[in-house]
Design a protein around this motif. Structure first.
Motif, PDB file in Angstrom:
ATOM      1  N   THR A 190       0.812  -1.222   0.000  1.00 28.74           N
ATOM      2  CA  THR A 190       0.000   0.000   0.000  1.00 28.74           C
ATOM      3  C   THR A 190       0.840   1.265   0.000  1.00 28.74           C
ATOM      4  O   THR A 190       0.333   2.348  -0.329  1.00 28.74           O
ATOM      5  CB  THR A 190      -0.955   0.012   1.207  1.00 28.74           C
ATOM      6  OG1 THR A 190      -0.203  -0.168   2.416  1.00 28.74           O
ATOM      7  CG2 THR A 190      -1.995  -1.089   1.078  1.00 28.74           C
ATOM      8  N   SER A 191       2.128   1.158   0.344  1.00 29.57           N
ATOM      9  CA  SER A 191       2.969   2.353   0.384  1.00 29.57           C
ATOM     10  C   SER A 191       3.628   2.652  -0.962  1.00 29.57           C
ATOM     11  O   SER A 191       4.033   3.792  -1.201  1.00 29.57           O
ATOM     12  CB  SER A 191       4.058   2.199   1.451  1.00 29.57           C
ATOM     13  OG  SER A 191       4.967   1.157   1.097  1.00 29.57           O
ATOM     14  N   PRO A 193       3.961   3.302  -5.072  1.00 33.65           N
ATOM     15  CA  PRO A 193       3.134   3.767  -6.198  1.00 33.65           C
ATOM     16  C   PRO A 193       2.781   2.579  -7.092  1.00 33.65           C
ATOM     17  O   PRO A 193       3.614   1.692  -7.311  1.00 33.65           O
ATOM     18  CB  PRO A 193       4.042   4.765  -6.910  1.00 33.65           C
ATOM     19  CG  PRO A 193       5.435   4.368  -6.526  1.00 33.65           C
ATOM     20  CD  PRO A 193       5.346   3.812  -5.142  1.00 33.65           C
ATOM     21  N   HIS A 194       1.552   2.572  -7.608  1.00 35.42           N
ATOM     22  CA  HIS A 194       1.071   1.454  -8.425  1.00 35.42           C
ATOM     23  C   HIS A 194       0.866   1.898  -9.869  1.00 35.42           C
ATOM     24  O   HIS A 194       0.474   3.034 -10.148  1.00 35.42           O
ATOM     25  CB  HIS A 194      -0.252   0.923  -7.867  1.00 35.42           C
ATOM     26  CG  HIS A 194      -0.094   0.080  -6.644  1.00 35.42           C
ATOM     27  ND1 HIS A 194      -0.289  -1.282  -6.642  1.00 35.42           N
ATOM     28  CD2 HIS A 194       0.272   0.423  -5.379  1.00 35.42           C
ATOM     29  CE1 HIS A 194      -0.082  -1.751  -5.425  1.00 35.42           C
ATOM     30  NE2 HIS A 194       0.264  -0.737  -4.633  1.00 35.42           N
ATOM     31  N   SER A 204      -8.966   3.168 -10.829  1.00 31.31           N
ATOM     32  CA  SER A 204      -9.356   2.151  -9.839  1.00 31.31           C
ATOM     33  C   SER A 204      -9.832   0.902 -10.577  1.00 31.31           C
ATOM     34  O   SER A 204     -10.192   0.946 -11.759  1.00 31.31           O
ATOM     35  CB  SER A 204     -10.456   2.670  -8.914  1.00 31.31           C
ATOM     36  OG  SER A 204     -11.638   2.933  -9.637  1.00 31.31           O
ATOM     37  N   ASP A 208      -8.787  -2.288  -6.037  1.00 32.86           N
ATOM     38  CA  ASP A 208      -9.128  -1.234  -5.078  1.00 32.86           C
ATOM     39  C   ASP A 208     -10.394  -1.576  -4.309  1.00 32.86           C
ATOM     40  O   ASP A 208     -10.507  -1.260  -3.118  1.00 32.86           O
ATOM     41  CB  ASP A 208      -9.282   0.091  -5.821  1.00 32.86           C
ATOM     42  CG  ASP A 208      -8.001   0.470  -6.539  1.00 32.86           C
ATOM     43  OD1 ASP A 208      -7.089   1.004  -5.897  1.00 32.86           O
ATOM     44  OD2 ASP A 208      -7.925   0.183  -7.754  1.00 32.86           O
ATOM     45  N   GLN A 217      -5.954   0.989   1.345  1.00 31.32           N
ATOM     46  CA  GLN A 217      -5.984   1.806   0.135  1.00 31.32           C
ATOM     47  C   GLN A 217      -4.589   1.855  -0.470  1.00 31.32           C
ATOM     48  O   GLN A 217      -3.587   1.878   0.249  1.00 31.32           O
ATOM     49  CB  GLN A 217      -6.466   3.232   0.466  1.00 31.32           C
ATOM     50  CG  GLN A 217      -6.680   4.112  -0.743  1.00 31.32           C
ATOM     51  CD  GLN A 217      -7.233   5.480  -0.355  1.00 31.32           C
ATOM     52  OE1 GLN A 217      -7.328   5.801   0.829  1.00 31.32           O
ATOM     53  NE2 GLN A 217      -7.592   6.277  -1.341  1.00 31.32           N
ATOM     54  N   ARG A 218      -4.507   1.839  -1.792  1.00 27.44           N
ATOM     55  CA  ARG A 218      -3.226   2.005  -2.475  1.00 27.44           C
ATOM     56  C   ARG A 218      -3.252   3.310  -3.252  1.00 27.44           C
ATOM     57  O   ARG A 218      -4.312   3.921  -3.445  1.00 27.44           O
ATOM     58  CB  ARG A 218      -2.971   0.837  -3.431  1.00 27.44           C
ATOM     59  CG  ARG A 218      -3.977   0.745  -4.573  1.00 27.44           C
ATOM     60  CD  ARG A 218      -3.634  -0.347  -5.578  1.00 27.44           C
ATOM     61  NE  ARG A 218      -4.638  -0.411  -6.640  1.00 27.44           N
ATOM     62  CZ  ARG A 218      -4.501  -1.119  -7.765  1.00 27.44           C
ATOM     63  NH1 ARG A 218      -3.409  -1.835  -7.962  1.00 27.44           N
ATOM     64  NH2 ARG A 218      -5.454  -1.129  -8.686  1.00 27.44           N
ATOM     65  N   ARG A 219      -2.089   3.729  -3.724  1.00 26.92           N
ATOM     66  CA  ARG A 219      -2.013   4.940  -4.546  1.00 26.92           C
ATOM     67  C   ARG A 219      -1.662   4.548  -5.974  1.00 26.92           C
ATOM     68  O   ARG A 219      -0.552   4.067  -6.238  1.00 26.92           O
ATOM     69  CB  ARG A 219      -0.964   5.912  -4.003  1.00 26.92           C
ATOM     70  CG  ARG A 219      -0.901   7.230  -4.812  1.00 26.92           C
ATOM     71  CD  ARG A 219       0.024   8.221  -4.150  1.00 26.92           C
ATOM     72  NE  ARG A 219       1.426   7.872  -4.345  1.00 26.92           N
ATOM     73  CZ  ARG A 219       2.145   8.256  -5.403  1.00 26.92           C
ATOM     74  NH1 ARG A 219       1.581   8.984  -6.371  1.00 26.92           N
ATOM     75  NH2 ARG A 219       3.414   7.918  -5.498  1.00 26.92           N
ATOM     76  N   ALA A 221      -0.445   5.611  -9.191  1.00 25.99           N
ATOM     77  CA  ALA A 221       0.297   6.769  -9.674  1.00 25.99           C
ATOM     78  C   ALA A 221       0.240   6.920 -11.184  1.00 25.99           C
ATOM     79  O   ALA A 221       0.501   7.997 -11.716  1.00 25.99           O
ATOM     80  CB  ALA A 221       1.755   6.673  -9.234  1.00 25.99           C
TER      81      ALA A 221
END
Length: 300
Positions: A190-191, A193-194, A204, A208, A217-219, A221
């Motif tokens: 989750t930390s 960038p995806h 999404s 997600d 939650q993920r980010r 990018a």
């Protein structure tokens, strides 16, 4: 109208014109120039003694006259019957020269199309395969028209009106740079960038939704259009991507591949086709070669 003047090529063009209601699009489907298509339309108008298609009031495309509307369904049925009569029991892969159009994204290409293509190259030197990106919203109509012969991909995307056969079950893994030392857990996942695969550019997906159910939650990018682009991106960055394991096994470059740090349902690959070609000898051969290629492949 004198049937002695009938021209099968003109009737095929008329079928496409009535379907597209647009001269340029009809010309593209038939690999003709726009001027040649316009010339054929002029001949058809003279033959039927009717304009058949007239410019739309909004300036976009054309609309059918009542005569053309009455022709559309029986013409399509007659041409399909004629095609079935001509091709029945007449398929020889060693000497046939037809083209099959297959709708598959790059993930399905790696898992399914590549073994099929190898079989076709060995057994049918004159047959060509045209691979195109899936148009999920219009897949069934395009198959009905004969624009697409076979869909290969996620079973959940197959329309109920199509026939299908499940082929493989796959799951998702986390892909990242091959020398990334961090152990993959939920905190790392989750930390980072995806990179998300989304031809429409959406940020999404079902990933997600699954994370939200876990209050995680993920980010995302970056979004890309293909699985190959996502794999290439994570290979040279700190980003990660959630990709099908079968696709990752097919890559020609090295990535670190880890199991997902949370549970996610596996998914099925399927092949799908229109019922109108279910008993067609050529189409049946194509489906059988696909199944044989999977059975004989390295993952069998």
């Amino acid at each position: 109208m004198d049937m002695k003047r009938a021209d099968i090529g003109l009737l095929l063009s008329l079928d496409v014109l009535l379907d597209e209601q647009h001269v340029s699009r009809a010309a593209n489907r038939l690999n003709l120039s726009q001027s040649a298509m316009s010339s054929q339309l002029a001949r058809l108008r003279e033959w039927f003694g009717d304009p058949l298609l007239i410019p739309s009031g909004n300036g976009r495309g054309m609309v059918l006259t009542p005569r053309a509307e009455a022709l559309q369904a029986p013409l399509r049925a007659a041409l399909q019957s004629l095609n079935s009569a001509i091709t029945a029991n007449a398929f020889d892969p060693q000497h046939d020269a037809r083209t099959f159009t297959i709708a598959a994204n790059d993930n399905a290409f790696s898992a399914l199309v590549r073994p099929l293509a190898q079989a076709v190259l060995r057994e049918a030197p004159g047959i060509r395969l045209r691979c195109i990106a899936p148009d999920y919203a219009n897949m069934a109509p395009r198959m009905e028209r004969g624009d697409v012969d076979l869909y290969l991909g996620a079973a959940r995307m197959v329309a109920p009106s199509l026939k299908q056969r499940l082929l493989l079950r796959d799951d998702f893994c986390v892909a990242r740079r091959h020398d990334d030392p961090a152990p993959m857990d939920m905190a790392v996942y989750t930390s980072r960038p995806h990179v998300l695969i989304s031809p429409a550019g959406q940020f999404s997906s079902i990933i997600d939704d699954a994370l939200a159910n876990l209050q995680q939650q993920r980010r995302v990018a970056m979004t890309v259009a293909t699985y190959t682009q996502a794999a290439s991106m994570v290979a040279s960055s700190d980003a990660v991507a959630t990709l099908p394991s079968a696709f990752l096994r097919s890559l020609g470059f090295s990535l670190r591949i880890d199991p997902l740090p949370f549970a996610l349902d596996a998914f099925d690959y399927a092949m799908a086709w229109h019922p109108r070609v279910h008993d067609d000898p050529a189409h049946r051969w194509l489906r059988e070669r696909l199944l044989a290629g999977l059975h004989d492949g390295p993952g069998a």
